[in-house]
Structures are given as C-alpha cells and as structure tokens.
Scaffold this motif. Structure first.
Motif, PDB file in Angstrom:
ATOM      1  N   TYR A 166      -5.153  11.351   4.590  1.00 47.78           N
ATOM      2  CA  TYR A 166      -3.698  11.258   4.520  1.00 47.78           C
ATOM      3  C   TYR A 166      -3.084  12.548   5.076  1.00 47.78           C
ATOM      4  CZ  TYR A 166       0.698   9.804   2.299  1.00 47.78           C
ATOM      5  OH  TYR A 166       1.983   9.401   2.050  1.00 47.78           O
TER       6      TYR A 166
ATOM      7  N   ILE B  18     -10.102   4.848  -0.417  1.00 45.44           N
ATOM      8  CA  ILE B  18      -9.643   3.857   0.572  1.00 45.44           C
ATOM      9  C   ILE B  18      -8.659   4.599   1.474  1.00 45.44           C
ATOM     10  CG2 ILE B  18      -8.416   1.673   0.920  1.00 45.44           C
ATOM     11  CD1 ILE B  18      -9.333   1.037  -2.057  1.00 45.44           C
TER      12      ILE B  18
ATOM     13  N   HIS C 261       1.145   3.589  -9.531  1.00 47.84           N
ATOM     14  CA  HIS C 261       2.300   2.843  -9.014  1.00 47.84           C
ATOM     15  C   HIS C 261       1.957   1.977  -7.802  1.00 47.84           C
ATOM     16  CE1 HIS C 261       3.270   7.003  -7.093  1.00 47.84           C
ATOM     17  NE2 HIS C 261       2.613   6.303  -6.196  1.00 47.84           N
TER      18      HIS C 261
ATOM     19  N   ASP D  22      -9.593  11.381  -3.037  1.00 48.79           N
ATOM     20  CA  ASP D  22      -8.220  10.902  -2.948  1.00 48.79           C
ATOM     21  C   ASP D  22      -8.279   9.383  -3.113  1.00 48.79           C
ATOM     22  OD1 ASP D  22      -5.756   9.983  -2.277  1.00 48.79           O
ATOM     23  OD2 ASP D  22      -5.573  11.115  -0.406  1.00 48.79           O
TER      24      ASP D  22
ATOM     25  N   ALA E 267      -0.297  10.962  -6.192  1.00 47.26           N
ATOM     26  CA  ALA E 267      -1.555  11.461  -5.626  1.00 47.26           C
ATOM     27  C   ALA E 267      -1.343  12.800  -4.929  1.00 47.26           C
ATOM     28  CB  ALA E 267      -2.121  10.432  -4.643  1.00 47.26           C
TER      29      ALA E 267
ATOM     30  N   GLY F 211       0.791  -1.236   0.000  1.00 45.25           N
ATOM     31  CA  GLY F 211       0.000   0.000   0.000  1.00 45.25           C
ATOM     32  C   GLY F 211       0.821   1.282   0.000  1.00 45.25           C
TER      33      GLY F 211
HETATM   34  C1  LIG Z   1      -4.797   8.078   0.939  1.00 42.63           C
HETATM   35  C2  LIG Z   1      -3.470   8.510   0.384  1.00 42.63           C
HETATM   36  N1  LIG Z   1      -3.392   9.685  -0.221  1.00 42.63           N
HETATM   37  C3  LIG Z   1      -2.241  10.117  -0.772  1.00 42.63           C
HETATM   38  C4  LIG Z   1      -1.108   9.343  -0.725  1.00 42.63           C
HETATM   39  C5  LIG Z   1       0.154   9.876  -1.331  1.00 42.63           C
HETATM   40  O1  LIG Z   1       0.578   9.096  -2.394  1.00 42.63           O
HETATM   41  P1  LIG Z   1       1.904   9.514  -3.128  1.00 42.63           P
HETATM   42  O2  LIG Z   1       3.004   9.387  -2.147  1.00 42.63           O
HETATM   43  O3  LIG Z   1       2.040   8.573  -4.266  1.00 42.63           O
HETATM   44  O4  LIG Z   1       1.714  10.926  -3.561  1.00 42.63           O
HETATM   45  C6  LIG Z   1      -1.132   8.105  -0.099  1.00 42.63           C
HETATM   46  C7  LIG Z   1       0.072   7.270  -0.025  1.00 42.63           C
HETATM   47  O5  LIG Z   1       0.094   6.182   0.455  1.00 42.63           O
HETATM   48  C8  LIG Z   1      -2.354   7.685   0.483  1.00 42.63           C
HETATM   49  O6  LIG Z   1      -2.439   6.524   1.127  1.00 42.63           O
END
Ligand SMILES: Cc1ncc(COP(=O)(O)O)c(C=O)c1O
Length: 397
Positions: A116, A168, A220, A195, A90, A25
């Motif tokens: 997050y 999620i 990814h 998100d 993201a 994850g």
């Molecule tokens: C819910 C959520 N949002 C955003 C992110 C950020 O993803 P990234 O590091 O690929 O930008 C994650 C990373 O695990 C996440 O779990």
C-alpha cells in the motif's frame, strides 16, 4: 437471518439503490443495524460522558468495555485479548509498529511493490529518520505463489530487520502465501509485520498459528464494522516495545492498555465489534466466502471477451480480484480518473481502478451484497465506453 447474499442483501445497507458497488475493499460498507447500534452507543455517551469514559473506557478498569469487545474478537482471530488493541485504521497501526522499532543505520526493511502506497511512504519517512534502508521486492504480474515466495526468499538472503508484507494486497488483490513466506523470514531472524488491512472477515485468521510479530486489520472493511475501526495484534515477543502513536496518561501500562485511552475519542465504532461479529456470523463466514468465489468467477467470465484478464490464479484470490485492462501504451495517472469518472457518472458503477507498474488495473470486490448479475453490467459498461488507450481486440466478436 436468512442466508441470502447478493442484491437481496443490499436492503440491509445504506448503499444508493441505483448504483453498482464493486469497491467494498477501499472503505467497506456498514449495515444499517450496526449503524443503529453505534447511534445508540453515541446517545449513551452524550447523555453522560463522565460515566461513559470514567466508568467504561479508562484502561484502569479491569473489564473495560474496550477490553470486553476485544475479548469477543480474540477467539475469532485466534489470539488472546491481551495481545489485541483497538486502533483507528490499518495506517495508524502500521505507523505505531514502525515507530516502536529502534532501527539502526543500514537496517533493511523489506516491502513488496504490491504494498500500500501509504505504507511505503511511512517506511521511507522512518528510513530518513533512522538511516534504515527500504528493500522493495518486485513481483511482476501475472504471478503465482512460487514466484512470490522465490522473490521474497531472494531478497531475504541478506539480513532483514523488518519485513512488511500484505496479507491481501491492495492494487493487485493477491492473497499472499504467508504460510510459506513467514517461516522463511522467521528462519532469517526478521521481525514480521503483516498489513492485513483486508484480512479479518475476508479470510479466516489464526494469528497464533501464523506466528508473526504484528498483524493489523481493519474491522471497517470485511467485518462490516463502522468506519475508523481496526485492531493491532502484537505477539508476546514484541508486546513490551509496542507503543501507540500518541503518548497519553496510560502509556506506562504497556501493550495493549497503552492504546486504550490516548485522549478523548469516539470509541463507539470499536464498541460495535460484538454487533459486527454477530452480523457476520449470522451471515455465515463460509457461505460469504463461497459466494465471493462464485461472484468473482462470474466477473472473470464476463470480462474475458473484452481481453480483460485476471492477474493471478484463483488460488491467490479471496474476495477481491484485480484485472488488467489492456492498453496500447503504459498507463498514465489521468487514465484512472477518466475510467473511474466515466463508470460512475455514466453508469453508476463504482469499482477501483488503479495505475500499477505501467498497467491499468480494475479491482472487483465481491462483498456479500455484490451479485453475479453485476458482472455483465460491468462488462457491458466497459465495452460501451472503453477505457483510455484501450487496445484493439485480437479477435473481435
Ligand atoms: C493493504 C492496505 N493497507 C492499508 C490500507 C489503509 O487502510 P486504512 O485507510 O483503513 O488505514 C489499505 C486500504 O485500503 C490497504 O488496502
């Protein structure tokens, strides 16, 4: 490709053979064959950079290679190619949407305490810039769909400018009941950003039916693409205001082509999207999801004798599940490092431990290469080494 999951699939990845990986994850893992495709593309780029960029990437090219790759992704997520843009991750996609909205003093931005951390921080920064206000909805655990919907409905009884919801959640691995939450927020006139960092690949996506304004998802993670690949969807209603984080030559082209060239970048990860889709389709999306369910059941069963309980029913789980490790005191930040370090250094197990609202959580990611046989390995390790402030079992065996 034979439809085989679990340990047997590990040979198609570069993951260290002696380790147990339960944290797909966080960063995903990319299969060897997709990495080889990326190497091939890099070699092509370096053998003729001008031809590669000017002849294939620039957004003025009607069928550019990025647009072709997005045209392949579009039916998989039930959107049109011209509603999708590639972005690095993201985090960057969320930032772009947040910056695209003109907030006024007093506008309310809805979040949940399952969101997050980086997203919360960027909302706080945007609030500081504009005078908007963050409204963080608390959803205590254990929880269920009713409680999630009720808490969000309560917060949305006053006007909301933008709602940011996870598809999620990261620390708690909850599959939010978006089909119930989205109509509710829509009826209140809120803009909706999802998100979906963990969305594509982990759950089937129908963006047309979902009916939100923006949706960001990492390729990814659960689609097995190379690192630094994600897509941002913008609905027709918000396309005109959606701008990339970096202003460059093609900003005037508008969404989505204003995202396609924001300076010289390595585009090869995004160009691997067709290979990632092929890999995933050959693996069998339905089979992968059934496998994840079986594996998570095995973990739930193996951890139960330790008093380690899942935080939500299986109906709120996709391919990840978070468990509470019972402690005799509220979690401290150092507990996370101590547990992660012990499991990795002494047992070569990598899982994601997190401090969340006073509890110590452990999240299991049931990627296609994780095996039900990994469950007793984790349970034995946790039992052998314990965890910080482990609470004594009520009924020791
Ligand atoms: C819910 C959520 N949002 C955003 C992110 C950020 O993803 P990234 O590091 O690929 O930008 C994650 C990373 O695990 C996440 O779990």
């Amino acid at each position: 490709m034979a439809l085989t999951y679990g340990r047997a699939l590990r040979e198609r990845f570069n993951l260290a053979a002696d380790a147990t990986f339960l944290n797909h994850g966080s960063f995903g893992a990319c299969p060897l064959e997709i990495l080889a495709e990326q190497e091939r593309l890099r070699s092509e780029m370096e053998s003729g950079p001008d031809a590669f960029f000017r002849g294939g990437i620039f957004p003025t090219i009607e069928r550019s290679r990025l647009r072709e790759a997005l045209a392949g992704l579009a039916p998989f997520v039930h959107a049109r190619e011209d509603q999708l843009a590639f972005i690095e991750n993201a985090t960057a996609g969320t930032q772009a949407a947040l910056k695209s909205i003109a907030f006024a003093r007093g506008d309310r931005i809805l979040l949940t305490d399952h969101g997050y951390k980086a997203v919360r921080l960027m909302v706080e920064a945007r609030c500081a810039e504009t005078g908007a206000e963050a409204v963080v909805v608390q959803i205590p655990i254990p929880t269920d769909a009713e409680a999630i919907v009720a808490r969000i409905a309560e917060a949305a009884s006053r006007p909301i400018k933008l709602a940011i919801l996870d598809h999620i959640t990261s620390p708690t691995a909850l599959l939010f009941p978006l089909e119930r939450i989205v109509p509710l927020l829509r009826s209140q006139g809120a803009l909706i950003f999802i998100d979906g960092a963990h969305g594509v690949g982990q759950v089937p996506l129908d963006l047309e039916a979902l009916g939100v304004d923006w949706y960001v998802s990492n390729l990814h993670k659960w689609l097995f693409a190379p690192k630094g690949t994600a897509f941002l969807y913008a609905s027709d209603a918000v396309a005109a205001i959606t701008r990339p984080n970096v202003v460059s030559h093609y900003i005037a082209m508008g969404f989505p082509r204003n995202f396609d060239y924001t300076g010289t970048r390595d585009n090869t990860g995004w160009l691997c999207t067709p290979a990632a889709l092929r890999f995933f389709e050959a693996l069998g999306p339905a089979g992968v999801r059934e496998h994840a369910k079986r594996v998570l059941d095995a973990f739930t069963e193996a951890l139960a004798p330790l008093g380690v309980e899942p935080i939500a029913p299986t109906s709120l789980c996709a391919a990840m599940r978070s468990f509470v490790l019972p402690q005799s005191r509220p979690v401290e930040d150092a507990d996370v490092g101590a547990l992660t370090g012990t499991l990795w250094e002494r047992e070569r197990i990598y899982g994601q431990s997190m401090a969340w609202n006073g509890r110590l959580l452990f999240r299991v990611s049931a990627a296609a290469y994780v095996d039900a046989a990994d469950a007793p390995i984790l349970a034995r390790a946790l039992d052998r080494h314990g965890w910080p402030a482990r609470r004594a079992r009520v009924n020791p065996p």
